[in-house]
Write a protein that holds these residues in place. Sequence first.
Motif, PDB file in Angstrom:
ATOM      1  N   ALA A   1      -2.681 -12.114   5.832  1.00 14.03           N
ATOM      2  CA  ALA A   1      -1.916 -11.380   4.792  1.00 14.03           C
ATOM      3  C   ALA A   1      -0.894 -10.636   5.423  1.00 14.03           C
ATOM      4  O   ALA A   1      -0.943 -10.299   6.517  1.00 14.03           O
ATOM      5  CB  ALA A   1      -2.900 -10.655   4.012  1.00 14.03           C
ATOM      6  N   VAL A   2       0.031 -10.270   4.904  1.00 11.91           N
ATOM      7  CA  VAL A   2       1.051  -9.246   4.943  1.00 11.91           C
ATOM      8  C   VAL A   2       0.785  -8.171   4.208  1.00 11.91           C
ATOM      9  O   VAL A   2       1.035  -8.163   2.982  1.00 11.91           O
ATOM     10  CB  VAL A   2       2.483  -9.731   5.007  1.00 11.91           C
ATOM     11  N   SER A   3       1.150  -6.942   4.643  1.00 15.29           N
ATOM     12  CA  SER A   3       1.041  -5.751   3.888  1.00 15.29           C
ATOM     13  C   SER A   3       2.028  -4.847   4.390  1.00 15.29           C
ATOM     14  O   SER A   3       2.282  -4.313   5.413  1.00 15.29           O
ATOM     15  CB  SER A   3      -0.388  -4.973   4.531  1.00 15.29           C
ATOM     16  N   ILE A   4       2.775  -4.477   3.318  1.00 13.72           N
ATOM     17  CA  ILE A   4       3.943  -3.593   3.449  1.00 13.72           C
ATOM     18  C   ILE A   4       3.770  -2.253   2.814  1.00 13.72           C
ATOM     19  O   ILE A   4       3.064  -2.159   1.668  1.00 13.72           O
ATOM     20  CB  ILE A   4       4.994  -4.202   2.364  1.00 13.72           C
ATOM     21  N   THR A   5       3.929  -1.215   3.773  1.00 16.96           N
ATOM     22  CA  THR A   5       3.478   0.109   3.412  1.00 16.96           C
ATOM     23  C   THR A   5       4.543   0.994   3.017  1.00 16.96           C
ATOM     24  O   THR A   5       5.455   1.007   3.824  1.00 16.96           O
ATOM     25  CB  THR A   5       2.587   0.695   4.538  1.00 16.96           C
ATOM     26  N   TYR A   6       4.544   1.773   2.183  1.00 17.26           N
ATOM     27  CA  TYR A   6       5.191   2.846   1.720  1.00 17.26           C
ATOM     28  C   TYR A   6       4.675   4.196   1.766  1.00 17.26           C
ATOM     29  O   TYR A   6       3.569   4.346   1.613  1.00 17.26           O
ATOM     30  CB  TYR A   6       5.672   2.525   0.234  1.00 17.26           C
TER      31      TYR A   6
ATOM     32  N   ASP B   1       0.810  -1.073   0.000  1.00 15.66           N
ATOM     33  CA  ASP B   1       0.128  -0.065  -0.195  1.00 15.66           C
ATOM     34  C   ASP B   1       0.970   1.187  -0.053  1.00 15.66           C
ATOM     35  O   ASP B   1       1.834   1.080   0.757  1.00 15.66           O
ATOM     36  CB  ASP B   1      -0.652  -0.046   1.321  1.00 15.66           C
ATOM     37  N   GLY B   2       0.384   2.295  -0.781  1.00 15.56           N
ATOM     38  CA  GLY B   2       1.275   3.466  -0.925  1.00 15.56           C
ATOM     39  C   GLY B   2       0.510   4.788  -0.143  1.00 15.56           C
ATOM     40  O   GLY B   2      -0.516   4.932  -0.166  1.00 15.56           O
ATOM     41  N   VAL B   3       1.225   5.577   0.619  1.00 13.73           N
ATOM     42  CA  VAL B   3       0.726   6.745   1.313  1.00 13.73           C
ATOM     43  C   VAL B   3       1.399   7.995   0.319  1.00 13.73           C
ATOM     44  O   VAL B   3       2.543   8.144   0.690  1.00 13.73           O
ATOM     45  CB  VAL B   3       0.953   6.755   2.712  1.00 13.73           C
TER      46      VAL B   3
ATOM     47  N   PRO C   1     -13.858  -6.275  -0.311  1.00 11.56           N
ATOM     48  CA  PRO C   1     -14.469  -5.775   0.676  1.00 11.56           C
ATOM     49  C   PRO C   1     -14.450  -4.368   0.416  1.00 11.56           C
ATOM     50  O   PRO C   1     -13.429  -3.681  -0.255  1.00 11.56           O
ATOM     51  CB  PRO C   1     -13.749  -6.033   2.129  1.00 11.56           C
ATOM     52  N   PHE C   2     -15.336  -3.281   1.190  1.00 18.56           N
ATOM     53  CA  PHE C   2     -15.307  -1.807   1.333  1.00 18.56           C
ATOM     54  C   PHE C   2     -15.419  -1.372   0.039  1.00 18.56           C
ATOM     55  O   PHE C   2     -14.812  -0.452  -0.439  1.00 18.56           O
ATOM     56  CB  PHE C   2     -13.763  -1.282   1.952  1.00 18.56           C
ATOM     57  N   MET C   3     -16.312  -1.876  -0.947  1.00 21.59           N
ATOM     58  CA  MET C   3     -16.517  -1.338  -2.400  1.00 21.59           C
ATOM     59  C   MET C   3     -17.189   0.077  -2.029  1.00 21.59           C
ATOM     60  O   MET C   3     -18.037   0.226  -1.181  1.00 21.59           O
ATOM     61  CB  MET C   3     -17.598  -2.264  -3.009  1.00 21.59           C
ATOM     62  N   GLY C   4     -16.636   0.871  -2.948  1.00 21.13           N
ATOM     63  CA  GLY C   4     -17.275   2.226  -2.872  1.00 21.13           C
ATOM     64  C   GLY C   4     -16.564   3.102  -1.819  1.00 21.13           C
ATOM     65  O   GLY C   4     -16.664   4.409  -1.820  1.00 21.13           O
ATOM     66  N   ALA C   5     -15.743   2.603  -1.041  1.00 17.79           N
ATOM     67  CA  ALA C   5     -15.058   3.447   0.196  1.00 17.79           C
ATOM     68  C   ALA C   5     -13.679   3.908  -0.429  1.00 17.79           C
ATOM     69  O   ALA C   5     -13.087   3.309  -1.139  1.00 17.79           O
ATOM     70  CB  ALA C   5     -14.844   2.545   1.440  1.00 17.79           C
ATOM     71  N   TRP C   6     -13.402   4.929   0.169  1.00 18.11           N
ATOM     72  CA  TRP C   6     -11.923   5.531  -0.242  1.00 18.11           C
ATOM     73  C   TRP C   6     -11.063   4.674   0.621  1.00 18.11           C
ATOM     74  O   TRP C   6     -11.207   4.199   1.525  1.00 18.11           O
ATOM     75  CB  TRP C   6     -12.030   7.062   0.246  1.00 18.11           C
ATOM     76  N   ALA C   7     -10.015   4.606  -0.208  1.00 20.97           N
ATOM     77  CA  ALA C   7      -8.714   3.807   0.433  1.00 20.97           C
ATOM     78  C   ALA C   7      -7.445   4.159  -0.105  1.00 20.97           C
ATOM     79  O   ALA C   7      -7.239   5.038  -1.239  1.00 20.97           O
ATOM     80  CB  ALA C   7      -9.017   2.450   0.182  1.00 20.97           C
ATOM     81  N   LEU C   8      -6.493   3.746   0.502  1.00 19.20           N
ATOM     82  CA  LEU C   8      -5.003   3.873  -0.154  1.00 19.20           C
ATOM     83  C   LEU C   8      -4.947   3.089  -1.340  1.00 19.20           C
ATOM     84  O   LEU C   8      -5.438   2.193  -1.239  1.00 19.20           O
ATOM     85  CB  LEU C   8      -4.091   3.434   0.845  1.00 19.20           C
ATOM     86  N   PRO C   9      -4.131   3.572  -2.472  1.00 19.66           N
ATOM     87  CA  PRO C   9      -3.712   2.629  -3.495  1.00 19.66           C
ATOM     88  C   PRO C   9      -3.012   1.394  -3.013  1.00 19.66           C
ATOM     89  O   PRO C   9      -1.986   1.762  -2.304  1.00 19.66           O
ATOM     90  CB  PRO C   9      -3.118   3.407  -4.405  1.00 19.66           C
ATOM     91  N   GLY C  10      -3.610   0.330  -3.422  1.00 14.41           N
ATOM     92  CA  GLY C  10      -2.734  -0.922  -2.771  1.00 14.41           C
ATOM     93  C   GLY C  10      -3.013  -2.010  -3.600  1.00 14.41           C
ATOM     94  O   GLY C  10      -3.903  -1.998  -4.479  1.00 14.41           O
TER      95      GLY C  10
END
Lengths: 224, 224
Positions: free
Chosen positions: A93-98, A14-16, A36-45
């Motif tokens: 799951a493992v989520s690496i954020t930048y 995921d990117g901030v 999940p979270f269709m339609g919600a705002w989210a970080l690009p990932g």
Amino acid sequence: MLQDTYIPPTVTVDGVIFQMLDEKLTVLLIKRARDPFMGAWALPGGYNAAGETTHEALNRILTVKAGVSVRQLGVVEQLYTFDSVARDPRGHAVSITYMGLGKGVELNGHDAQSPQFFSVAHLPKLAYDHNKIIVYAHERLKAKLAYTNVAFALLPHEFTLTQLQSVYEAILGTPLDKRNFRKRLLSLDILQETTELSKEGAHRPARLYTFRDRELVTLVRSFD
Amino acid sequence: MLQDTYIPPTVTVDGVIFQMLDEKLTVLLIKRARDPFMGAWALPGGYNAAGETTHEALNRILTVKAGVSVRQLGVVEQLYTFDSVARDPRGHAVSITYMGLGKGVELNGHDAQSPQFFSVAHLPKLAYDHNKIIVYAHERLKAKLAYTNVAFALLPHEFTLTQLQSVYEAILGTPLDKRNFRKRLLSLDILQETTELSKEGAHRPARLYTFRDRELVTLVRSFD
DNA sequence: TCAAAAGTGTTCAGGATACACCCATGC
DNA sequence: GCATGGGTGTATCCTGAACACTTTTGA
């Protein structure tokens, strides 16, 4: 050591992505197209597949989902790796954020997922724990202002000290004293005075500065 | 978003486990039993399988390879996630590293991979880029001494200020002034004086202290 | 001449550094 | 009584914080 039965967890990236807009710190969000979270705002990932590095995955995801290339970003820095709740039958799951910092980032014709920059100060409720991730990135950025030249990635090549101060103020969320700010920043030896002046508006023109380095530089630490 | 064809990269977890031994900072290493780097010293690490969190994987790996449980560690903190070179046909691997701090850690009868604590100041050449990872962990630990109570995880419940100072000196790699050290540490409000004295040796007994908190506490920051 | 932002120095307080001698104990 | 580490205070320096007026320009 690797059994034939080894099944890795799902890996996502995921990117901030921050940039300054209208003297405010903003972050890139997309509208989720699926559950999940269709339609919600989210970080690009998205998913990180075998055979690509996390940086490559980040670049691919930003390109596909928002039309942004990491080459437009002056700084890309890993933030943290989260153990996420399973989103599919594979289990955890493992989520690496930048964190990425840019200026004048264009979202080239990708409106499928409506990529947009939102003011960090007024975010909607986001998918997953993305609000927390943004807060974490924001804290990291605040801290880095104090001992690095990160701000270069958020400013044009030439800028006035007032512009620079406004970036610091927006990120730190507090007004700063003009004289003290100038004294301190100039003493850090990360800025370079130019011979040019910016003459805009009905007032005295401002000296333009550049950053001495256009890559991340960490200043000396201070413990004993 | 998840295609049926999605294949995740290999995920591994490595631990940098520190403890004080003989007034020196030491790190836990094992001797690799297989290629690559068979016979070389390395950080304990292994695969993270689907269905377990990275913490669970870390605990399993430390238990199996060195007889160490994360419950013996006072602090466990994620360091960084590395994109590693592929070690198998799956392509790139992702390596999540943790730092753990303990005291009196016992290596319960696991000599298959000869787990041992090595002085950080005199490490052999290690497998992969594990020397760099240890340097990174060491830097992180140094920095944390300045603004947290991390040292509690490396000391017995009760300790003298001289012992505490020796931990700081070993980690920072510099001698510190006794009076200034005491003034500063006492002013941080993280220590608690006890009524007990340690009387060992032919000299004046030393006051024993404890840490006010036995969990990681971050002190106030300082930027504007 | 007025409005608007640029630019500039000094004072003060608090924290960090440098530094040396007496104290309590066991042998 | 002596060797060993425990324990304590002061003077100085430096950095960070507070604070207000003059300068230059365009309209």
